[in-house]
Design a protein around this motif. Structure first.
Motif, PDB file in Angstrom:
ATOM      1  N   ASN A 120      -0.699  -4.010  18.292  1.00 55.65           N
ATOM      2  CA  ASN A 120      -0.039  -3.258  17.212  1.00 55.65           C
ATOM      3  C   ASN A 120       1.081  -4.069  16.572  1.00 55.65           C
ATOM      4  O   ASN A 120       1.235  -4.088  15.350  1.00 55.65           O
ATOM      5  N   PHE A 121       1.872  -4.747  17.422  1.00 57.37           N
ATOM      6  CA  PHE A 121       2.958  -5.583  16.893  1.00 57.37           C
ATOM      7  C   PHE A 121       2.401  -6.727  16.068  1.00 57.37           C
ATOM      8  O   PHE A 121       2.922  -7.051  14.996  1.00 57.37           O
ATOM      9  N   ASP A 122       1.323  -7.350  16.545  1.00 55.56           N
ATOM     10  CA  ASP A 122       0.683  -8.456  15.837  1.00 55.56           C
ATOM     11  C   ASP A 122       0.248  -8.024  14.434  1.00 55.56           C
ATOM     12  O   ASP A 122       0.517  -8.710  13.444  1.00 55.56           O
ATOM     13  N   ARG A 123      -0.385  -6.849  14.344  1.00 59.24           N
ATOM     14  CA  ARG A 123      -0.821  -6.348  13.037  1.00 59.24           C
ATOM     15  C   ARG A 123       0.378  -6.024  12.143  1.00 59.24           C
ATOM     16  O   ARG A 123       0.380  -6.326  10.945  1.00 59.24           O
ATOM     17  N   LEU A 124       1.395  -5.394  12.736  1.00 62.25           N
ATOM     18  CA  LEU A 124       2.581  -5.015  11.968  1.00 62.25           C
ATOM     19  C   LEU A 124       3.294  -6.246  11.416  1.00 62.25           C
ATOM     20  O   LEU A 124       3.678  -6.283  10.237  1.00 62.25           O
ATOM     21  N   LEU A 125       3.462  -7.268  12.237  1.00 62.26           N
ATOM     22  CA  LEU A 125       4.132  -8.492  11.803  1.00 62.26           C
ATOM     23  C   LEU A 125       3.410  -9.129  10.623  1.00 62.26           C
ATOM     24  O   LEU A 125       4.031  -9.482   9.614  1.00 62.26           O
ATOM     25  N   LEU A 126       2.090  -9.268  10.733  1.00 61.29           N
ATOM     26  CA  LEU A 126       1.339  -9.909   9.662  1.00 61.29           C
ATOM     27  C   LEU A 126       1.351  -9.062   8.394  1.00 61.29           C
ATOM     28  O   LEU A 126       1.499  -9.592   7.280  1.00 61.29           O
ATOM     29  N   ASN A 127       1.226  -7.748   8.530  1.00 58.98           N
ATOM     30  CA  ASN A 127       1.272  -6.855   7.361  1.00 58.98           C
ATOM     31  C   ASN A 127       2.597  -6.980   6.630  1.00 58.98           C
ATOM     32  O   ASN A 127       2.641  -7.029   5.399  1.00 58.98           O
ATOM     33  N   ILE A 128       3.682  -7.016   7.375  1.00 55.17           N
ATOM     34  CA  ILE A 128       5.014  -7.103   6.745  1.00 55.17           C
ATOM     35  C   ILE A 128       5.164  -8.438   6.028  1.00 55.17           C
ATOM     36  O   ILE A 128       5.640  -8.487   4.889  1.00 55.17           O
ATOM     37  N   CYS A 129       4.760  -9.520   6.670  1.00 54.36           N
ATOM     38  CA  CYS A 129       4.867 -10.834   6.035  1.00 54.36           C
ATOM     39  C   CYS A 129       4.094 -10.874   4.710  1.00 54.36           C
ATOM     40  O   CYS A 129       4.582 -11.391   3.704  1.00 54.36           O
ATOM     41  N   VAL A 130       2.882 -10.311   4.711  1.00 53.48           N
ATOM     42  CA  VAL A 130       2.064 -10.323   3.493  1.00 53.48           C
ATOM     43  C   VAL A 130       2.690  -9.446   2.416  1.00 53.48           C
ATOM     44  O   VAL A 130       2.809  -9.858   1.256  1.00 53.48           O
ATOM     45  N   ARG A 131       3.104  -8.248   2.774  1.00 51.46           N
ATOM     46  CA  ARG A 131       3.657  -7.317   1.786  1.00 51.46           C
ATOM     47  C   ARG A 131       4.980  -7.831   1.195  1.00 51.46           C
ATOM     48  O   ARG A 131       5.227  -7.675   0.004  1.00 51.46           O
ATOM     49  N   VAL A 132       5.809  -8.444   2.040  1.00 54.01           N
ATOM     50  CA  VAL A 132       7.044  -9.023   1.521  1.00 54.01           C
ATOM     51  C   VAL A 132       6.727 -10.207   0.614  1.00 54.01           C
ATOM     52  O   VAL A 132       7.374 -10.410  -0.420  1.00 54.01           O
ATOM     53  N   GLY A 133       5.698 -10.973   0.990  1.00 52.57           N
ATOM     54  CA  GLY A 133       5.310 -12.103   0.168  1.00 52.57           C
ATOM     55  C   GLY A 133       4.761 -11.699  -1.189  1.00 52.57           C
ATOM     56  O   GLY A 133       4.753 -12.487  -2.138  1.00 52.57           O
ATOM     57  N   LEU A 134       4.303 -10.456  -1.311  1.00 43.23           N
ATOM     58  CA  LEU A 134       3.729  -9.960  -2.571  1.00 43.23           C
ATOM     59  C   LEU A 134       4.766  -9.337  -3.509  1.00 43.23           C
ATOM     60  O   LEU A 134       4.405  -8.627  -4.435  1.00 43.23           O
ATOM     61  N   ILE A 135       6.028  -9.583  -3.248  1.00 47.74           N
ATOM     62  CA  ILE A 135       7.093  -8.996  -4.073  1.00 47.74           C
ATOM     63  C   ILE A 135       6.870  -9.319  -5.548  1.00 47.74           C
ATOM     64  O   ILE A 135       7.056  -8.473  -6.421  1.00 47.74           O
ATOM     65  N   ASP A 136       6.474 -10.567  -5.815  1.00 44.20           N
ATOM     66  CA  ASP A 136       6.276 -10.975  -7.213  1.00 44.20           C
ATOM     67  C   ASP A 136       4.853 -10.715  -7.708  1.00 44.20           C
ATOM     68  O   ASP A 136       4.468 -11.192  -8.780  1.00 44.20           O
ATOM     69  N   GLY A 137       4.039 -10.010  -6.918  1.00 40.39           N
ATOM     70  CA  GLY A 137       2.701  -9.641  -7.359  1.00 40.39           C
ATOM     71  C   GLY A 137       1.608 -10.574  -6.898  1.00 40.39           C
ATOM     72  O   GLY A 137       0.431 -10.253  -6.994  1.00 40.39           O
ATOM     73  N   LYS A 138       1.965 -11.759  -6.403  1.00 44.36           N
ATOM     74  CA  LYS A 138       0.958 -12.710  -5.918  1.00 44.36           C
ATOM     75  C   LYS A 138       1.578 -13.620  -4.865  1.00 44.36           C
ATOM     76  O   LYS A 138       2.805 -13.745  -4.772  1.00 44.36           O
ATOM     77  N   LEU A 139       0.703 -14.247  -4.058  1.00 42.91           N
ATOM     78  CA  LEU A 139       1.163 -15.182  -3.045  1.00 42.91           C
ATOM     79  C   LEU A 139       0.936 -16.603  -3.543  1.00 42.91           C
ATOM     80  O   LEU A 139      -0.204 -17.029  -3.714  1.00 42.91           O
ATOM     81  N   ASP A 140       2.039 -17.340  -3.789  1.00 42.98           N
ATOM     82  CA  ASP A 140       1.829 -18.742  -4.182  1.00 42.98           C
ATOM     83  C   ASP A 140       1.733 -19.598  -2.910  1.00 42.98           C
ATOM     84  O   ASP A 140       1.913 -19.118  -1.788  1.00 42.98           O
ATOM     85  N   SER A 141       1.440 -20.866  -3.107  1.00 53.16           N
ATOM     86  CA  SER A 141       1.153 -21.743  -1.963  1.00 53.16           C
ATOM     87  C   SER A 141       2.341 -21.871  -1.008  1.00 53.16           C
ATOM     88  O   SER A 141       2.167 -21.896   0.212  1.00 53.16           O
ATOM     89  N   SER A 142       3.573 -21.936  -1.551  1.00 56.88           N
ATOM     90  CA  SER A 142       4.754 -22.088  -0.682  1.00 56.88           C
ATOM     91  C   SER A 142       4.965 -20.848   0.174  1.00 56.88           C
ATOM     92  O   SER A 142       5.329 -20.947   1.348  1.00 56.88           O
ATOM     93  N   VAL A 143       4.700 -19.653  -0.407  1.00 54.73           N
ATOM     94  CA  VAL A 143       4.859 -18.410   0.343  1.00 54.73           C
ATOM     95  C   VAL A 143       3.790 -18.302   1.425  1.00 54.73           C
ATOM     96  O   VAL A 143       4.079 -17.904   2.561  1.00 54.73           O
ATOM     97  N   ILE A 144       2.539 -18.666   1.069  1.00 56.75           N
ATOM     98  CA  ILE A 144       1.451 -18.619   2.066  1.00 56.75           C
ATOM     99  C   ILE A 144       1.747 -19.574   3.228  1.00 56.75           C
ATOM    100  O   ILE A 144       1.546 -19.230   4.396  1.00 56.75           O
ATOM    101  N   LYS A 145       2.290 -20.749   2.900  1.00 56.12           N
ATOM    102  CA  LYS A 145       2.620 -21.724   3.938  1.00 56.12           C
ATOM    103  C   LYS A 145       3.703 -21.178   4.866  1.00 56.12           C
ATOM    104  O   LYS A 145       3.605 -21.274   6.093  1.00 56.12           O
ATOM    105  N   MET A 146       4.749 -20.587   4.275  1.00 55.19           N
ATOM    106  CA  MET A 146       5.834 -20.041   5.083  1.00 55.19           C
ATOM    107  C   MET A 146       5.380 -18.821   5.867  1.00 55.19           C
ATOM    108  O   MET A 146       5.766 -18.621   7.025  1.00 55.19           O
ATOM    109  N   LEU A 147       4.545 -17.987   5.236  1.00 54.17           N
ATOM    110  CA  LEU A 147       4.012 -16.796   5.894  1.00 54.17           C
ATOM    111  C   LEU A 147       3.207 -17.190   7.137  1.00 54.17           C
ATOM    112  O   LEU A 147       3.401 -16.649   8.226  1.00 54.17           O
ATOM    113  N   THR A 148       2.314 -18.149   6.955  1.00 51.49           N
ATOM    114  CA  THR A 148       1.484 -18.614   8.069  1.00 51.49           C
ATOM    115  C   THR A 148       2.347 -19.224   9.171  1.00 51.49           C
ATOM    116  O   THR A 148       2.152 -18.961  10.360  1.00 51.49           O
TER     117      THR A 148
END
Length: 627
Positions: free
Chosen positions: A464-492
């Motif tokens: 559950n924590f694993d799913r929650l962590l990844l969901n939050i990272c993705v949703r926060v990364g989508l603040i500007d409407g899309k994930l650019d390469s720098s955000v995807i790199k930092m998210l990963t």
């Protein structure tokens, strides 16, 4: 037999390897510089701490850069191997003092812009004091020391003399006799109110009436001073002798005999106090008329003794040592002298808990949960039992007579650290506040290791924590409407550094597909709902990991907008984490970012300078060739 056992009875506890490694050395030896650096890093003031005087004299007689042999080293530290072992193995009460100091710097900086309130205006010397002075000091029960600002600037101690006078009265004459003359009930009234309890006693020793009565009790306890040359001496002279012979030496002993500043007396403050003492004079006569005074004590002696006590001078650093002495059960943490009994300190701190902040005591204790005392000069001290003492000085006071900055710093301190008396009830959920008495890094690494193991074993909470962590990272990364390469790199990177496992591209694409039709705001709203629903099941380490990952993702482009700050604050609220934790994390990130920019600019400047030097050299060669 180890060499350390030759000089210390702690042979079973003191490992040669532990001590040498703790001082940055090895079996081959350690340098004097290593030892000094380690001592100062843990918060001990090498230049003035008497516990290490002989050790440092022995070490300073040697070459600082040469590696001392094990025998040389252990012989040099034999005078206090116990303290040095605790320093080397990080067993002091504040484990990581450098990190603790960084947090205190941040808290002081966050409070400094506060400029409300004004100097006490009824005493001329206080009214004319510089208003912008701001200092913070801390002394642990192990003698670790922090200070910032104008911490060595002198001021009158004012009402912070009251708990010390009360403690001295308890020690000299016992609880029953003191309580016969003075109550221990909160008054709910201003500190200079004239009202007494129904039995004609002052409410407590922290209001002026109670402090005056305590002064009278102490005066009566020293008849040799009162009877000296009686009646040929002016009445006010008795108060002077009482102050010079009793209070000044006591305060100097409490503050470790001038290690970080002396305790003195300001005659100008005393005269200002006496010239404006109409209310105190009225209180003294009311008490004399209604209950009477202790034998052989006049109202003038009582008043002058109290006013002289308020006119003693100290500084912020010294007041921190005094507060730490109380936190240490009456034993000075630096000199080791037992000044008050533990029982006396326990009773004094109990009264401070509900009477130390005048008619704002209840509200202040509600927020801070520690015994404290304030004075109208702008001084506040906090006593953290078995941890240490804080002193904060800033002359601007509020309507209750308490320093505005001092009160604010104390409240922010408690929202940042687990120092509240009842934080022990919090178990594993403190809102990610820190406890510097324990190794936070060790606890964090232990919790992360357990989480990773549970994930591999298929544990439900870990999944559950694993799913929650990844969901939050993705949703926060989508603040500007899309994930650019720098955000995807930092998210990963953020996810993989926490879970220590590779993030399959398919998992990331699956979450993105789920959110394909969600606009950014809707994705954030659903994130807050998701976090709020799970927050109760997360411990502090898990909350901190989520927050740290979210901060990394939002700062992937090396900047953070007001909107991103607002989103992170809402995430904190959903996680039930105090915003000060986020503010501290962002402040440290901004400082590191600035350091990085400064390093890059410095490197560019050096490169430019080198280029200029080369150009100049080339032009000089050409001129010489022409000649």
């Amino acid at each position: 037999m180890s060499l350390s056992s030759i000089t210390s009875p702690l042979s079973l506890e003191c490992s040669d390897a532990d001590i040498l490694e703790g001082f940055g050395g090895s079996e081959l030896g350690v340098t004097v510089k290593n030892v000094r650096d380690a001592v100062e890093e843990c918060g001990i003031i090498c230049a003035s701490d008497p516990r290490l005087k002989n050790v440092l004299l022995a070490l300073d007689a040697m070459d600082h850069d040469r590696k001392l042999t094990k025998r040389e080293f252990f012989q040099a530290i034999s005078d206090n191997v116990t303290l040095l072992h605790r320093i080397a193995t990080k067993e002091m009460v504040i484990r990581d003092f450098q990190s603790f100091s960084t947090h205190l710097d941040y808290l002081k900086d966050s409070v400094e812009p506060e400029t409300s309130g004004q100097n006490a205006d009824y005493i001329p010397t206080l009214k004319n004091a510089p208003s912008d002075v701001f200092a913070v000091a801390f002394c642990s029960t192990d003698g670790q020391f922090y200070e910032s600002g104008q911490s060595r600037q002198s001021f009158s101690i004012q009402s912070t003399c009251k708990p010390i006078m009360f403690a001295l009265a308890l020690q000299k004459m016992g609880t029953d006799k003191v309580l016969e003359w003075c109550g221990i009930e909160p008054s709910g009234r201003p500190f200079n109110d004239t009202k007494l309890m129904e039995d004609k006693r002052p409410f407590n020793p922290m209001v002026n009436s109670g402090a005056l009565m305590t002064a009278a009790l102490l005066a009566a306890e020293y008849p040799h001073i009162l009877e000296n040359d009686f009646p040929n001496k002016e009445d006010g002279a008795y108060a002077k002798e009482l102050c010079d012979e009793i209070l000044l030496p006591l305060w100097r002993t409490l503050s470790a005999n001038g290690i970080v500043g002396d305790v003195g007396f300001c005659r100008d403050t005393f005269l200002s106090e006496r010239d404006t003492a109409d209310t105190n004079i009225g209180i003294a006569h009311i008490m004399k008329a209604q209950k009477g005074l202790p034998p052989n004590v006049s109202t003038q002696t009582m008043i002058d003794f109290y006013l002289r006590s308020c006119s003693l001078t100290s500084n912020t650093a010294t007041m921190a040592v005094v507060a730490s002495t109380l936190a240490n059960g009456g034993k000075n943490p630096i000199t080791g002298e037992q000044i008050f009994s533990v029982d006396v300190v326990k009773k004094t701190l109990s009264v401070l808990s509900f009477c130390g902040f005048y008619d704002n005591s209840g509200e202040f204790f509600f927020h801070t949960g520690v015994p404290s005392k304030s004075g109208v000069s702008g001084i506040v001290f906090l006593v953290l039992p078995n941890v240490g003492g804080f002193a904060i000085f800033s002359p601007r006071i509020d309507k209750h007579g308490n320093s505005v900055r001092g009160s604010l710093f104390a409240k922010r301190l408690m929202s940042h650290f687990t120092f509240h008396s009842y934080d022990s009830l919090s178990s594993l959920s403190t809102g990610c506040r820190l406890d510097p008495r324990y190794s936070c890094d060790f606890s964090r690494q232990r919790d992360i290791a357990r989480l990773r193991w549970a994930l591999k074993a298929g544990g439900e909470h870990a999944r559950n924590f694993d799913r929650l962590l990844l969901n939050i990272c993705v949703r926060v990364g989508l603040i500007d409407g899309k994930l650019d390469s720098s955000v995807i790199k930092m998210l990963t990177s953020s996810y993989e550094s926490v879970m220590c496992t590779h993030l399959p591209r398919g998992r990331l694409e699956g979450i993105l597909a789920e959110l394909e039709h969600d606009v950014a705001e809707k994705a954030l709203d659903s994130m807050y709902e998701l976090v709020s629903a799970e927050a109760h099941s997360l411990n502090d380490t898990e909350k901190e990991l989520i927050l740290a990952a979210a901060v990394k993702v939002t700062t992937a482009n090396h900047e953070i907008s007001d909107r991103e700050r607002s989103i992170l604050r809402t995430l904190c609220q959903a996680l039930r984490v105090d915003n000060c934790v986020l503010d501290m994390r962002l402040s440290l990130w901004e400082k590191e970012l600035k350091k990085g920019r400064d390093r890059r600019l410095s490197a560019k400047a050096k490169e430019k300078a080198v280029d200029l030097d080369l150009d100049y050299a080339k032009s000089l060669v050409k001129k010489l060739q022409k000649r």
